[in-house]
Each structure stands twice: as C-alpha cells, then as structure tokens.
Write a protein that holds these residues in place. Structure first.
Motif, PDB file in Angstrom:
ATOM      1  N   UNK A   1       0.827  -1.201   0.000  1.00  0.00           N
ATOM      2  CA  UNK A   1       0.000   0.000   0.000  1.00  0.00           C
ATOM      3  C   UNK A   1       0.863   1.254   0.000  1.00  0.00           C
ATOM      4  N   UNK A   2       1.984   1.182   0.710  1.00  0.00           N
ATOM      5  CA  UNK A   2       2.904   2.313   0.730  1.00  0.00           C
ATOM      6  C   UNK A   2       3.522   2.545  -0.636  1.00  0.00           C
ATOM      7  N   UNK A   3       3.921   1.444  -1.286  1.00  0.00           N
ATOM      8  CA  UNK A   3       4.529   1.558  -2.606  1.00  0.00           C
ATOM      9  C   UNK A   3       3.559   2.128  -3.628  1.00  0.00           C
ATOM     10  N   UNK A   4       2.277   1.772  -3.470  1.00  0.00           N
ATOM     11  CA  UNK A   4       1.267   2.254  -4.399  1.00  0.00           C
ATOM     12  C   UNK A   4       0.835   3.680  -4.078  1.00  0.00           C
ATOM     13  N   UNK A   5       1.402   4.240  -3.035  1.00  0.00           N
ATOM     14  CA  UNK A   5       1.068   5.617  -2.672  1.00  0.00           C
ATOM     15  C   UNK A   5      -0.267   5.775  -1.976  1.00  0.00           C
ATOM     16  N   UNK A   6      -0.825   4.657  -1.500  1.00  0.00           N
ATOM     17  CA  UNK A   6      -2.149   4.729  -0.866  1.00  0.00           C
ATOM     18  C   UNK A   6      -2.034   5.123   0.600  1.00  0.00           C
ATOM     19  N   UNK A   7      -1.143   4.437   1.327  1.00  0.00           N
ATOM     20  CA  UNK A   7      -0.963   4.781   2.738  1.00  0.00           C
ATOM     21  C   UNK A   7       0.384   4.261   3.199  1.00  0.00           C
ATOM     22  N   UNK A   8       1.155   5.156   3.794  1.00  0.00           N
ATOM     23  CA  UNK A   8       2.465   4.726   4.265  1.00  0.00           C
ATOM     24  C   UNK A   8       2.397   4.534   5.785  1.00  0.00           C
ATOM     25  N   UNK A   9       2.515   3.275   6.227  1.00  0.00           N
ATOM     26  CA  UNK A   9       2.456   3.017   7.661  1.00  0.00           C
ATOM     27  C   UNK A   9       3.869   2.846   8.222  1.00  0.00           C
ATOM     28  N   UNK A  10       4.063   3.235   9.467  1.00  0.00           N
ATOM     29  CA  UNK A  10       5.342   2.996  10.134  1.00  0.00           C
ATOM     30  C   UNK A  10       5.273   1.581  10.704  1.00  0.00           C
ATOM     31  N   UNK A  11       6.257   0.757  10.380  1.00  0.00           N
ATOM     32  CA  UNK A  11       6.234  -0.611  10.871  1.00  0.00           C
ATOM     33  C   UNK A  11       7.252  -0.768  11.998  1.00  0.00           C
ATOM     34  N   UNK A  12       6.739  -1.119  13.164  1.00  0.00           N
ATOM     35  CA  UNK A  12       7.611  -1.328  14.320  1.00  0.00           C
ATOM     36  C   UNK A  12       7.517  -2.789  14.736  1.00  0.00           C
ATOM     37  N   UNK A  13       8.644  -3.463  14.710  1.00  0.00           N
ATOM     38  CA  UNK A  13       8.669  -4.882  15.057  1.00  0.00           C
ATOM     39  C   UNK A  13       9.436  -5.062  16.359  1.00  0.00           C
ATOM     40  N   UNK A  14       8.844  -5.768  17.302  1.00  0.00           N
ATOM     41  CA  UNK A  14       9.528  -6.034  18.562  1.00  0.00           C
ATOM     42  C   UNK A  14       9.779  -7.531  18.652  1.00  0.00           C
ATOM     43  N   UNK A  15      11.017  -7.936  18.630  1.00  0.00           N
ATOM     44  CA  UNK A  15      11.304  -9.375  18.701  1.00  0.00           C
ATOM     45  C   UNK A  15      10.995  -9.871  20.108  1.00  0.00           C
ATOM     46  N   UNK A  16      10.499 -11.091  20.176  1.00  0.00           N
ATOM     47  CA  UNK A  16      10.083 -11.651  21.458  1.00  0.00           C
ATOM     48  C   UNK A  16      11.226 -11.743  22.456  1.00  0.00           C
ATOM     49  N   UNK A  17      10.896 -11.698  23.716  1.00  0.00           N
ATOM     50  CA  UNK A  17      11.903 -11.807  24.766  1.00  0.00           C
ATOM     51  C   UNK A  17      12.581 -13.173  24.768  1.00  0.00           C
ATOM     52  N   UNK A  18      11.926 -14.161  24.146  1.00  0.00           N
ATOM     53  CA  UNK A  18      12.518 -15.500  24.052  1.00  0.00           C
ATOM     54  C   UNK A  18      13.739 -15.503  23.171  1.00  0.00           C
ATOM     55  N   UNK A  19      13.832 -14.532  22.305  1.00  0.00           N
ATOM     56  CA  UNK A  19      14.906 -14.508  21.328  1.00  0.00           C
ATOM     57  C   UNK A  19      16.111 -13.813  21.928  1.00  0.00           C
ATOM     58  N   UNK A  20      17.048 -14.649  22.410  1.00  0.00           N
ATOM     59  CA  UNK A  20      18.240 -14.109  23.067  1.00  0.00           C
ATOM     60  C   UNK A  20      19.420 -14.034  22.101  1.00  0.00           C
ATOM     61  N   UNK A  21      19.560 -15.101  21.313  1.00  0.00           N
ATOM     62  CA  UNK A  21      20.736 -15.177  20.435  1.00  0.00           C
ATOM     63  C   UNK A  21      20.412 -15.216  18.949  1.00  0.00           C
ATOM     64  N   UNK A  22      19.204 -15.707  18.648  1.00  0.00           N
ATOM     65  CA  UNK A  22      18.859 -15.791  17.225  1.00  0.00           C
ATOM     66  C   UNK A  22      17.497 -15.158  16.986  1.00  0.00           C
ATOM     67  N   UNK A  23      17.268 -14.717  15.768  1.00  0.00           N
ATOM     68  CA  UNK A  23      15.983 -14.110  15.439  1.00  0.00           C
ATOM     69  C   UNK A  23      15.003 -15.181  14.985  1.00  0.00           C
ATOM     70  N   UNK A  24      13.723 -14.882  15.185  1.00  0.00           N
ATOM     71  CA  UNK A  24      12.689 -15.761  14.657  1.00  0.00           C
ATOM     72  C   UNK A  24      12.670 -15.592  13.135  1.00  0.00           C
ATOM     73  N   UNK A  25      11.951 -16.485  12.468  1.00  0.00           N
ATOM     74  CA  UNK A  25      11.864 -16.383  11.006  1.00  0.00           C
ATOM     75  C   UNK A  25      11.209 -15.060  10.603  1.00  0.00           C
ATOM     76  N   UNK A  26      10.130 -14.690  11.305  1.00  0.00           N
ATOM     77  CA  UNK A  26       9.486 -13.397  11.029  1.00  0.00           C
ATOM     78  C   UNK A  26      10.486 -12.272  11.222  1.00  0.00           C
ATOM     79  N   UNK A  27      11.267 -12.385  12.261  1.00  0.00           N
ATOM     80  CA  UNK A  27      12.254 -11.352  12.563  1.00  0.00           C
ATOM     81  C   UNK A  27      13.275 -11.231  11.446  1.00  0.00           C
TER      82      UNK A  27
END
Lengths: 177, 104
Positions: free
Chosen positions: A120-146
């Motif tokens: 939607x941002x690329x199409x110029x419709x709406x640019x949202x700010x994306x904030x990702x918080x990795x889970x507290x379980x992730x100490x040494x490696x990132x999740x796949x989503x991360x």
C-alpha cells in the motif's frame, strides 16, 4: 490520532499487551489482528481493553482474524502458498483500516500484514510505520518473522544485547515486557 | 488440570516451581519472585525456548536442567543463590514509540 494495527498470536499475546500497557490514549483506535485459530488471545485482548476503558473513556478497538500464514514446522513450499493466501486476505483488510502504525511482535501472522502495508505504501495509498519487537525468548537468534522483517520494518527492536550486536540496525531498549 | 485461564493463584501459593521452558511460564513465575527450576527437553523443544532458559540460568535467575538431571538438581540446589528478576520496562517502549510517531 493514530490508528494502530497490532498483530500477534498465542504466547505473543501476553507480550504485546505488556508493550501496549504504557501507551497513551493517543494510540487509538486500536485494531487487533490475529490468527483465526487462536481462541485465548481474543479473551485476553477483551479483558485488556475492558480495563483500559475504566481509565480512558474514549477507548476504541476492533478485532480481526486472518488465516494463519504458517503452522509450526510447516514445510517451506506449503508455507509460501499459505503466506501468499494470507497476503491476499490481509490486503483488503489493511486497505480498509489504513493504519498509521503497525506494531507486531513475531508470529508468522505479521509477515503478510506487513507486506500488505508495504504494498500500500509503494502504491502511494498509505504509508504506515512498521515497528517490530522481537520476542523476549529470542536471546541469540531471530525468529523467522524477525529475519524477514529486519529488512522491511522501520524500527526493529530486540530485547537482549547479543542480538543488538548481531543485527546493528536494531534498537535495544533493554527488557520491555 | 490441562488448561486454566490463569496460574496466578497457584503460583502465589507455591514455594518452588518446576516448569518447562515456555517463556510465559518462566517470566510469570520469576515475576512472582518464586524460585524456578526449568526443565528442558532438547529433543522436543523449539530452539528459542532453550535460548531463554539458558540465558536465565547464566544470569542466575533459574536453575536449568533436563529430565535426567532433575533429581540431582533438586538434591543439590541452593535456592538462596538465585537472583531476583527485575521487571521489564514497557514505559521505555512507550517513550520510544512516542518519539517515532512524533507525539513528543
């Protein structure tokens, strides 16, 4: 007023609600998006919002379910198919809600939603700010989503110093849940 | 019981908690200030649960063991060496987000 889009599932629910606990009422209306196979999360959200409504009179929120993009340990090829399906599903939802801010903390559910928002941002419709918080379980490696959203989010927050070292573009605020 | 909405009451009454390495279970127990032994099963578990359990053990907040070493751990543990677990600070997140969004 900022429309907030919150994405989570299962164990992540408790974490995301803690993250939201200190946000001011300017973060309203809140739209919760979660996987359709998740029952307990809905109850937790409602109870969170109910408590919030006791302090803030103008609390607004909605709940939306989308198909789960990937089950735990699902194979790669079928994951791509289910994720594409989830993107198709979440695109109209994201278009309808047009969030200013997207907050997510890890479940596979957040990838299709964030991709929809990016489109939607690329199409110029709406640019949202994306904030990702990795889970507290992730100490040494990132999740796949991360690992995916590290490159696509505007702000990527980790909760352990090891990850900050490995992923220098991330933000480290200490433990926030 | 299989599922309960909240373990808060049971946790409140416990003197010692022995748990699997689920993040929710660990954090909830630590926040209540109860001594915790985390039992890991490397064959069954997702890697990331193991990461958290090991880190908490390294930091001295829990005792980590697996099914076969549980008895030995119970016999030799000294609960007084466990360090209290400070609570997380979601206020920091709120402050950060306010700046990002321009609410300041």
């Amino acid at each position: 007023l900022t429309a907030v889009y919150v994405i989570f599932t299962g164990g992540h629910t408790t974490e995301i609600l803690r993250l939201l606990s200190c946000l001011s009422e300017s973060y309203s209306p809140r739209h919760y998006v979660f996987a359709d196979s998740d029952e307990m999360s809905e109850a937790k959200i409602r109870s969170f919002e109910q408590k919030r409504a006791e302090t803030f009179s103008n609390s607004q929120f909605t709940l939306d379910r989308i198909p789960r993009s990937r089950e735990v340990r699902q194979s790669w090829t079928s994951s791509v198919v289910t994720t594409l399906y989830s993107i198709l599903y979440s695109l109209p939802l994201t278009y309808k809600l047009k969030p200013d801010l997207i907050l997510c903390n890890g479940p596979g559910t957040c990838v299709p939603v964030c991709i929809s928002a990016l489109l939607l941002g690329l199409l110029g419709i709406k640019r949202a700010i994306i904030v990702y918080v990795e889970s507290i379980c992730r100490v040494e490696t990132l999740s796949l989503s991360g690992k995916i959203l590290y490159y696509f989010s505007d702000y990527f927050i980790v909760q352990w110093p090891d990850l900050k070292e490995k992923y220098p573009k991330s933000v480290y605020l200490g433990r926030i849940v | 019981f299989r599922f309960k909405d909240s373990l808060a009451e049971d946790l409140g009454r416990a003197d010692l908690v022995i748990s699997h390495a689920g993040a929710g279970s660990c954090l909830e127990t630590l926040e209540k200030g109860k001594p915790l032994i985390v039992v890991t099963n490397e064959k069954l578990m997702n890697n990331h649960q193991l990461e958290l359990a090991k880190q908490l053990d390294r930091d001295g907040h829990v005792f980590c063991c697996n099914c076969s070493t549980l008895v030995e751990t119970l016999q030799s543990m000294d609960l007084s060496t466990l360090k209290p677990f400070p609570p997380g600070q979601p206020e920091k997140f709120a402050l950060f987000l306010d700046k990002v969004v321009g609410f300041q």
